[in-house]
Write a protein that holds these residues in place. Sequence first.
Motif, mmCIF file in Angstrom:
data_model
loop_
_atom_site.group_PDB
_atom_site.id
_atom_site.type_symbol
_atom_site.label_atom_id
_atom_site.label_comp_id
_atom_site.label_asym_id
_atom_site.label_seq_id
_atom_site.Cartn_x
_atom_site.Cartn_y
_atom_site.Cartn_z
ATOM 1 N N TRP A 89 77.692 45.343 -101.009
ATOM 2 C CA TRP A 89 79.160 45.887 -100.016
ATOM 3 C C TRP A 89 78.785 46.739 -98.840
ATOM 4 O O TRP A 89 79.028 46.448 -97.638
ATOM 5 C CB TRP A 89 79.553 46.859 -100.895
ATOM 6 N N TYR A 114 78.680 43.606 -96.232
ATOM 7 C CA TYR A 114 80.177 43.820 -95.841
ATOM 8 C C TYR A 114 80.621 44.526 -95.123
ATOM 9 O O TYR A 114 81.161 43.921 -94.085
ATOM 10 C CB TYR A 114 80.508 43.659 -97.454
ATOM 11 N N TRP A 115 80.197 45.475 -95.774
ATOM 12 C CA TRP A 115 81.132 46.216 -94.375
ATOM 13 C C TRP A 115 80.101 47.318 -93.193
ATOM 14 O O TRP A 115 80.918 47.104 -92.162
ATOM 15 C CB TRP A 115 80.661 48.014 -95.147
ATOM 16 N N THR A 123 81.891 45.831 -89.548
ATOM 17 C CA THR A 123 82.052 46.846 -88.674
ATOM 18 C C THR A 123 81.607 46.467 -87.129
ATOM 19 O O THR A 123 82.141 46.549 -86.448
ATOM 20 C CB THR A 123 81.458 47.739 -88.539
#
Length: 526
Positions: free
Chosen positions: A466, A469-470, A474
Amino acid sequence: MDTQIGCAIKASNELVKNLHRDGFDRGCIATFNDYMTTFTKNKASLHRSLNGINNAKNGTRLYDSIVDVIQIFRNRGEVSRPWILVVVTDGDDNISSRSLHKCAQETSSLFTTKESNNFLFLVGVGDGVNSEKMNEMASAGNFIYIHAKDFFLLELIFLKIANKITTSLSLSLGNLTVGDHSASWAEVQRHRNLSKVAIDYALLIDVSASMNSRVISSNSVTNLNSVITHATRAIGQSFDSRIINTTNVALLASWIDKKRGNPYNFSDLPFEFKLIHRASRDGFGNDKFHNNCDNKGPTIVVIKVKYSGEIIGGYNPLEWRCVKINEWSTLLPNNHDFYIDQQRRTSKSFIFSLTNQTISRVTLNNDAIIWSRNKGPCFGLQDLCITNNFGKSEQRSYENRIINKKNFEIEEYEVFQVIDKRPRFSIFYFIFMIFMGIFKIIKFIFMRLFLGIYWTCYIVYWIIYWITYWTVITLICVAGIGLIVSILALPIILYLYLEAEIAWVILSALFIYAPILGLIGEYLVI
């Protein structure tokens, strides 16, 4: 009266004297040389026929003679009466035109179709008897086989036979029991007179040349006790079945235990065979079978085929069950029962033919036993399946077929619960259970440790996933915003290019595109 034939005649006279009620019972005397009387109620006539047997000659015509007597029962016997056949021989058959199995099939098909009690005794006396073949004959033809080495003890064996008959037919037995060694002919006669049941019986006596031999007896107590013990075990033990006898049961127990060499004796069986279903008594319906036999553990099924008289069956080391589908499904209504068929795995089941003395063990273990609400007992994928009073047999999951018919009608079938009587506890079993306990503890610790490591790795994996992923999301968003700003700034750059100096153009481009190029470079590196 010191010859073998003389001893046989003397013992037979005692049997007739005490078992036969004049004017009530019917008897027949037959020999291996085609001599045969018709059924008669006259006791004196039977004694004259026995005393007239004096010319022993030729070979041992055992199988043909038994079939000849069977014809007398078939043509002249009263079906409402119990039928009794006693055969005495001193040797192996050597001149019959019929085979052992043909003779046994004739005997079994006639005597086991009657509702009344029937008694078949095969007595082998002397060292010339082939006990292996006699046991085979007894098993296939539903005889009780008794062997003694001494003709002087034949009268004692006949006393035991009379004992068995009187205790089965008399309504008041008093103190007389099959296992009572002190029982006398007088007691047998007294208890026979208490019975209101008339009988048809036949005595078939070997008159081959060897029966002229003089009898030499050891007269030892050991030999006497041995005969008493053997005779008591052979005819004193009861077994509740209309299809098979104690010899068959001993053979089946040997097959279940995979015993090598000679089969068990009935008196020494490690199993108890408990009758839990008889189709003629409890019903042929599939529901009747499941009501009596489900969840009873290991069972053996014995079938008598209609018309042919063949005896076949199968052994289930698991249990019988009906599986409801709506016990675990939430999609089906609870006010109705829905069942599914299930295939059960085992390597210990088998099907068999007692008529042919053959066994067929399972080859496809996953399909060994079929649980089905719409069928009775079912072995394999149609290898042997019963539906009501019809059977089906196709070789699929077991080694061989046990009957040469795809479809057949069932005259009778019985189901026996097989209970292992051997004690469960032993030192080896105790040590085995200790090792199994240690193994389960190690397995428990390992599984808990493994699960801890597994869940730790699982959580770390998802955290990294995660975060990555983020981060990527961004960067993509920032790059997108920069691209939009660059497109919007393009007219300004063109204006500066046309109106201003070149230095201002380069500075403006660097100011606008540097962040965008940096983000793209960073993304590519990641």
